[in-house]
Design a protein around this motif. Structure first.
Motif, mmCIF file in Angstrom:
data_model
loop_
_atom_site.group_PDB
_atom_site.id
_atom_site.type_symbol
_atom_site.label_atom_id
_atom_site.label_comp_id
_atom_site.label_asym_id
_atom_site.label_seq_id
_atom_site.Cartn_x
_atom_site.Cartn_y
_atom_site.Cartn_z
ATOM 1 N N THR A 21 32.126 48.575 41.354
ATOM 2 C CA THR A 21 32.787 47.379 40.606
ATOM 3 C C THR A 21 32.167 47.367 39.228
ATOM 4 O O THR A 21 32.563 46.825 38.161
ATOM 5 N N ILE A 23 29.544 45.343 38.970
ATOM 6 C CA ILE A 23 29.000 44.235 39.273
ATOM 7 C C ILE A 23 27.517 44.195 39.674
ATOM 8 O O ILE A 23 27.506 44.619 40.943
ATOM 9 N N VAL A 65 31.787 34.991 39.148
ATOM 10 C CA VAL A 65 32.186 35.940 38.361
ATOM 11 C C VAL A 65 33.135 35.378 37.157
ATOM 12 O O VAL A 65 33.991 34.571 37.966
ATOM 13 N N ASP A 66 33.100 35.499 36.021
ATOM 14 C CA ASP A 66 33.951 35.034 35.107
ATOM 15 C C ASP A 66 35.486 35.558 35.334
ATOM 16 O O ASP A 66 35.535 36.624 35.767
ATOM 17 N N GLU A 68 37.627 36.842 33.078
ATOM 18 C CA GLU A 68 37.624 37.836 32.504
ATOM 19 C C GLU A 68 37.010 39.244 33.334
ATOM 20 O O GLU A 68 38.054 40.207 33.199
ATOM 21 N N THR A 69 35.931 39.241 33.917
ATOM 22 C CA THR A 69 35.631 40.324 34.633
ATOM 23 C C THR A 69 36.393 40.540 35.704
ATOM 24 O O THR A 69 36.457 41.618 36.217
ATOM 25 N N SER A 72 39.439 42.485 34.562
ATOM 26 C CA SER A 72 39.171 43.887 34.114
ATOM 27 C C SER A 72 39.008 44.729 35.291
ATOM 28 O O SER A 72 39.136 46.027 35.138
#
Length: 132
Positions: A21, A23, A65-66, A68-69, A72
């Protein structure tokens, strides 16, 4: 799969999430759900007892996690191509996950999480971190 002989399930789980990912997770914030099982189980889940000797650990990570992330990640192709991995990520709301997967590991993780939560066995979440 564990890539070394150390048996480091949690370290492998963190590394796999990052590889698949992008992350980065904090190792200290991982909760080993399988460790909550009766010690007679060895603290591992056997996906196919009697069929093979595979054993896995199932882990929980509660982080932020925001948006936008998360957006995406939808449809992102990941995995180590030189190892034959081709993974296409699919983001699903947690409440719908159990109905949208045939992955036995995911279904077992959901069951362990829900039962541990119901019985009050989960440690409290860590305070928000700037690293996520």
């Amino acid at each position: 799969m564990l890539d070394d002989e150390k048996g480091d399930f949690v370290g492998t789980a963190v590394r796999e999430v990052e590889e698949e990912t992008g992350i980065k997770l904090n190792l200290e914030d991982m909760v080993d759900l399988t460790a909550l099982l009766d010690p007679a189980t060895g603290g591992r889940m056997l996906p196919s007892p009697g069929g093979c000797d595979e054993e896995i650990g199932l882990f929980l990570y509660r982080g932020r996690v925001d948006e936008e992330t998360i957006r995406s990640l939808q449809g992102k192709e990941t995995g180590l191509r030189d190892h034959g991995e081709l993974i296409k990520l699919r983001v699903v709301p947690y409440g719908q996950l159990w109905r949208s997967t045939a992955d036995a590991k995911a279904l077992c993780a959901i069951a362990l999480y829900e039962m541990a939560k119901r019985e009050g066995l989960l440690p409290p979440p860590s305070p928000p971190s700037a690293n996520l």
